[in-house]
Design a protein around this motif. Structure first.
Motif, PDB file in Angstrom:
ATOM      1  N   LYS A 658      38.640  41.555  40.963  1.00 35.96           N
ATOM      2  CA  LYS A 658      37.726  42.681  41.175  1.00 35.96           C
ATOM      3  C   LYS A 658      38.392  43.762  42.002  1.00 35.96           C
ATOM      4  O   LYS A 658      38.280  44.949  41.703  1.00 35.96           O
ATOM      5  CB  LYS A 658      36.464  42.179  41.865  1.00 35.96           C
ATOM      6  N   ASN A 661      41.046  45.485  39.919  1.00 29.02           N
ATOM      7  CA  ASN A 661      40.396  46.355  38.939  1.00 29.02           C
ATOM      8  C   ASN A 661      39.915  47.649  39.588  1.00 29.02           C
ATOM      9  O   ASN A 661      40.037  48.733  39.010  1.00 29.02           O
ATOM     10  CB  ASN A 661      39.226  45.606  38.302  1.00 29.02           C
ATOM     11  N   THR A 665      41.155  51.331  38.617  1.00 29.66           N
ATOM     12  CA  THR A 665      40.173  52.372  38.281  1.00 29.66           C
ATOM     13  C   THR A 665      40.384  53.613  39.139  1.00 29.66           C
ATOM     14  O   THR A 665      40.342  54.744  38.642  1.00 29.66           O
ATOM     15  CB  THR A 665      38.746  51.830  38.483  1.00 29.66           C
TER      16      THR A 665
END
Length: 897
Positions: A658, A661, A665
């Motif tokens: 997470k 990611n 992003t």
């Protein structure tokens, strides 16, 4: 001192302790009351009147032998902490309320064993409590110079009234609830306060004797060293003395575990195992401090008082000899504090054992099972209150009839030997699952009988009847059976002799019977749970039971002792814990075990087992079935651990993915913003150049001054475009490592001045001051000046952009450190947001904390600066500790020759 004044002081002190205990009960959740230091100081209940007075007496008569009382606990303490963690875990899990409960539970809730342990504890501790009353009586007589009437009516004896007050104190704060596993915060806190008081007063009189009555420790040593018996006080006179010393240390080693008061404060009153981290060093330190002046008080007493005074009370007699009544009174209160804490905690622990393991299971169980919960609660409380009163009065009558003949130290030793008989069943049973209840009972009885024969019986015959023939010649003149030299072993003193033979016989009987006779399935079940404490992680699942039982019957039993409200709340928690329907009719092994635990705190483990068994139909379980179920539970534990480990690993991996990611992003977003910005920055000058060129091309008759203006715009936009392209190529070259730096020795201060000169026009236009502190020495380093100049210019330009106009200040400080030169550039602007700190040196990043709506610049400045500094093997970072504005730190290696 007048005896009535002393009585007034005693009553006032007791009222103060009442107030402290009452306040602590009200503030039980406050950190002042509930903390590791209070817990550790409560362990000092070990230091009774024996410690306070008796240690000085034994140091004066037998030398270093007094240390055995303290060396045992100090040596035991590392082991004590490890073992205690296990004991606490088991006790809290099964709601154990006393050492009798603990031993009884280990051997399958054996009722007779619990009663036997209780009787042994009462027999062992009762003389110990009488010791405390003896100390109070004798010290009262010394300080008041008024003989205590112990031979006449008890109503003329002040010691009797003190005993009654102690009973009231213990009963009031120790029996406020029927659940004996609940913490008595008032008593614990008052014991902790008393521990501090007795230590301070004892150290006070020690310092007084050593440095006021004498000229320090050297003076006392020089004077005592010329006396006749000095050598016997400081050395072992034979191998036999060393052996006795060893056994006395072993005896006190066991006492710190097995004394009912020590088990109560260390296990029952423990709230968290974290308290043990402080106790492991604080309690030995406490014992060390208590012994700092023992020898010097003893030697000082021998020098000043000689052999005419009782050496037990040198600490009280020395101040009185010097007319220091106030100090003597403080010493008396310190000893009284030691008495109070020991008597109160001991009687509290013994009253719980008497009610839960002797009186209720053998006398009141039928009556309780037919009565209402409120009446049962009152019965239990009253039983314990009467038990406390009887114990203290029993100790008082023991003191009246026997204690005159014994010193404080000898009474304490006798108690230790009796209590030590619990050792084999306690310790071996904790680590060996084959130990059986019949072996524990036979071992304790054997050890107690031998203690009675080798220690108690000779004392009674000598003291009461004045008959020495039994001691000298043995029964029927059989010398091998002489109580103080059993089977010809005559190198030990009476106490260590009794301890050796009783423990030897106890252990042999326990082991041989355990190996010869297997216990029933319930004993083996609890044996496995005690030895392998991992079973406790399964709690009720580890309990083996087979039979027919109904929830309604069990609920009725619980209601009689807990009341409907408390019973329903407990059952709701049980159903929630195991995800069971509340309307279930049949009860399984988990509910049976859970119900027994609920009752254990109020009526003891043996009684709770009897009550629950009375309403269920239990079927016998073979030993093979027990082992199969326990083995299955072991596999369940292992599987649960494996699944939990995998679950934790998966959770950690998910969190990491997470986070990655989110980073990707963010970078993707920054890249898009970067491309938008670059496209805009490239498009703007190109569009401007094209528009100006078209105007010039279409307007041939344009005035010359206007043409020059358009041409200037074309040149400006061309330079801007060139710089932007240069920055992009620069970043790519630096990032790929293809840039070759032209390192030369340069004066860093001058390089900074050049950078300041380059931005000065912009700064002056905004009324921003730039202060460059001149270093105390010339800072010369090897670096590519053009590139470092570019770094300084970028950082200074950012600072100019973020500070307020007219009152903006930028400070530059350069210092030489070991192996490198540090440059600090600090401003008083808006500062750097916490969320920006992590990304300000990223290629595509622009801070949103700027003073224009659209972030100015391409976002390359700090990224390029970082690449340049790292190319010089240096570092650049933003200082997180800067509270106002921003501070950038640049470090360049000091590599000049």
């Amino acid at each position: 001192m007048n005896s009535y004044v002393l009585i007034f002081i005693i009553v006032g002190y007791l009222l103060l302790l009442f107030g402290i205990a009452f306040w602590a009960e009200k503030k039980a959740k406050r950190s002042w009351v509930n903390n590791p230091y209070v817990y550790t100081l409560s362990l000092a209940v070990y230091c009774s009147a024996w410690t306070y007075y008796g240690s000085v007496g034994i140091a004066a008569t037998s030398g270093v032998s007094f240390l055995t009382t303290y060396l045992g606990p100090v040596i035991a303490f590392p082991v004590w902490i490890v073992v205690l963690k296990k004991i606490i875990k088991i006790s809290k899990q099964h709601k154990v309320s006393s050492i009798a409960d603990f031993i009884s539970l280990r051997y399958g809730n054996d009722r007779f064993l619990g009663a036997l342990v209780t009787i042994i504890c009462v027999l062992g501790v009762l003389p110990y409590i009488s010791l405390q009353l003896k100390a109070v009586s004798e010290t009262f007589e010394i300080i008041s110079n008024d003989p205590v009437n112990s031979s006449g009516t008890i109503f003329k004896d002040s010691t009797f009234y003190i005993a009654v007050l102690l009973a009231v104190f213990a009963a009031f704060f120790g029996t406020r609830t029927t659940d004996a596993t609940r913490r008595r915060q008032g008593i614990v806190f008052s014991v902790a306060v008393e521990s501090v008081i007795k230590l301070i007063f004892f150290l006070g009189v020690g310092g007084y004797v050593t440095y006021f009555l004498f000229d320090g420790t050297t003076d006392i040593y020089n004077q005592i060293s010329v006396t006749e018996d000095f050598e016997s006080l400081t050395t072992f006179d034979s191998l036999e003395s060393g052996i006795n010393w060893y056994f006395m240390i072993a005896l006190s080693f066991l006492a710190i575990f097995l004394l009912p008061r020590q088990f109560h404060v260390s296990v029952i009153e423990n709230t968290t195992k974290k308290d043990l981290k402080n106790a492991i060093w604080m309690f030995p330190l406490y014992l060390l401090l208590f012994n700092v002046f023992v020898v010097f008080i003893a030697w000082g007493g021998k020098l000043r008082l000689g052999d005419i005074a009782n050496p037990d009370y040198y600490s009280l007699l020395l101040p009185l000899q010097n007319k220091d009544v106030f100090l003597a009174t403080l010493v008396f209160l310190g000893g009284f504090s030691a008495v109070i804490s020991m008597v109160v905690v001991s009687t509290l622990a013994l009253s719980t054992m008497l009610s839960n393991n002797l009186i209720i299971p053998y006398g009141f169980l039928d009556k309780f099972s037919k009565s209402r919960p409120e009446r049962n609660a009152n019965y239990i409380k009253n039983i314990r209150r009467i038990a406390i009163l009887c114990l203290i009065l029993g100790a008082y009558f023991f003191y009246i009839n026997f204690n005159i003949e014994l010193s404080l130290f000898s009474i304490g030793q006798l108690s230790f030997v009796v209590i030590a008989q619990l050792g084999p069943s306690f310790f071996i049973g904790l680590f060996w699952n084959r130990g059986s209840s019949i072996a524990a009972k036979m071992g304790i009885i054997t050890g107690a009988l031998i203690t009675g024969y080798t220690l108690v019986l000779p004392f009674v015959l000598d003291t009461i009847f004045g008959n020495m023939n039994f001691i000298v010649y043995g029964p029927f003149e059989i010398e091998l059976l002489r109580p103080y030299a059993l089977f010809g072993i005559d190198i030990l003193n009476p106490v260590t002799h009794a301890f050796f033979w009783s423990m030897f016989s106890n252990v042999i009987v326990y082991l041989s019977v355990s190996l010869s006779f297997k216990g029933n399935y319930r004993e083996r079940n609890y044996g496995e749970m005690f030895v392998d404490s991992n079973y406790n992680s399964l709690q009720e699942n580890a309990f083996v039971w087979k039979g027919e039982a109904y929830v309604s019957d069990i609920r009725k039993v619980l209601n009689r002792f807990l009341g409907e409200k408390r019973t329903e709340r407990a059952l709701d928690l049980f159903y929630l814990k195991y995800d069971l329907p509340k309307n279930a009719e049949a009860a399984d092994a988990r509910l049976i075990n859970f119900s027994e635990k609920l009752l254990t705190g109020s009526i003891g483990s043996a009684s709770s087992r009897i009550l629950i068994s009375s309403v269920v139909k239990e079927q016998p379980v073979t030993l093979v079935e027990v082992l199969e179920i326990l083995e299955e539970n072991k596999k369940t534990i292992s599987t649960n651990k494996f699944l939990k480990q995998k679950s934790d690993e998966l959770t950690q991996l998910t969190d990491e993915l997470k986070e990655v990611n989110e980073e990707l992003t963010l970078h993707d977003k920054l890249k898009d913003e970067f491309l938008d910005t670059v496209a805009h920055e490239l498009k703007t000058p190109i569009t401007s150049i094209r528009a100006a060129s078209e105007v010039l091309l279409d307007s041939q008759d344009m005035p010359d001054d206007l043409k020059i203006q358009f041409l200037d715009n074309i040149v400006y936009d061309s330079e801007r475009l060139t710089k932007l392209i240069h920055d992009i190529l620069d970043l790519e070259k630096l990032g790929s490592g293809r840039e070759i730096l032209d390192k030369k020795e340069n004066d860093l201060y001058l390089t900074i001045e050049k950078a300041i000169f380059g931005v000065r026009a912009i700064a002056e236009k905004k009324n921003i001051k730039i202060q460059n502190s001149k270093p105390s020495e010339i800072l010369v380093a090897r670096y590519d000046e053009d590139r470092i100049l570019q770094v300084f210019t970028n950082v200074l330009s950012n600072a100019i952009k973020f500070v307020d106009e007219k009152n903006g200040i930028i400070k530059i400080v350069s210092k030489k450190r070991k192996g490198y030169i540090r440059i600090s550039i600090e401003d008083n602007g808006k500062g750097i947001l916490i969320e920006d700190m992590k990304h300000i040196f990223d290629k595509f990043y622009q801070s949103k904390n700027q003073n224009v709506k659209k972030p100015a610049g391409s976002g390359f400045g700090l990224a390029i600066s970082k690449q340049i500094i790292e190319g010089h093997n240096g570092e650049i970072w933003a200082d997180k500790n800067c509270k106002t504005g921003a501070r950038f730190i640049i470090e360049i290696p000091d590599e000049h020759k």
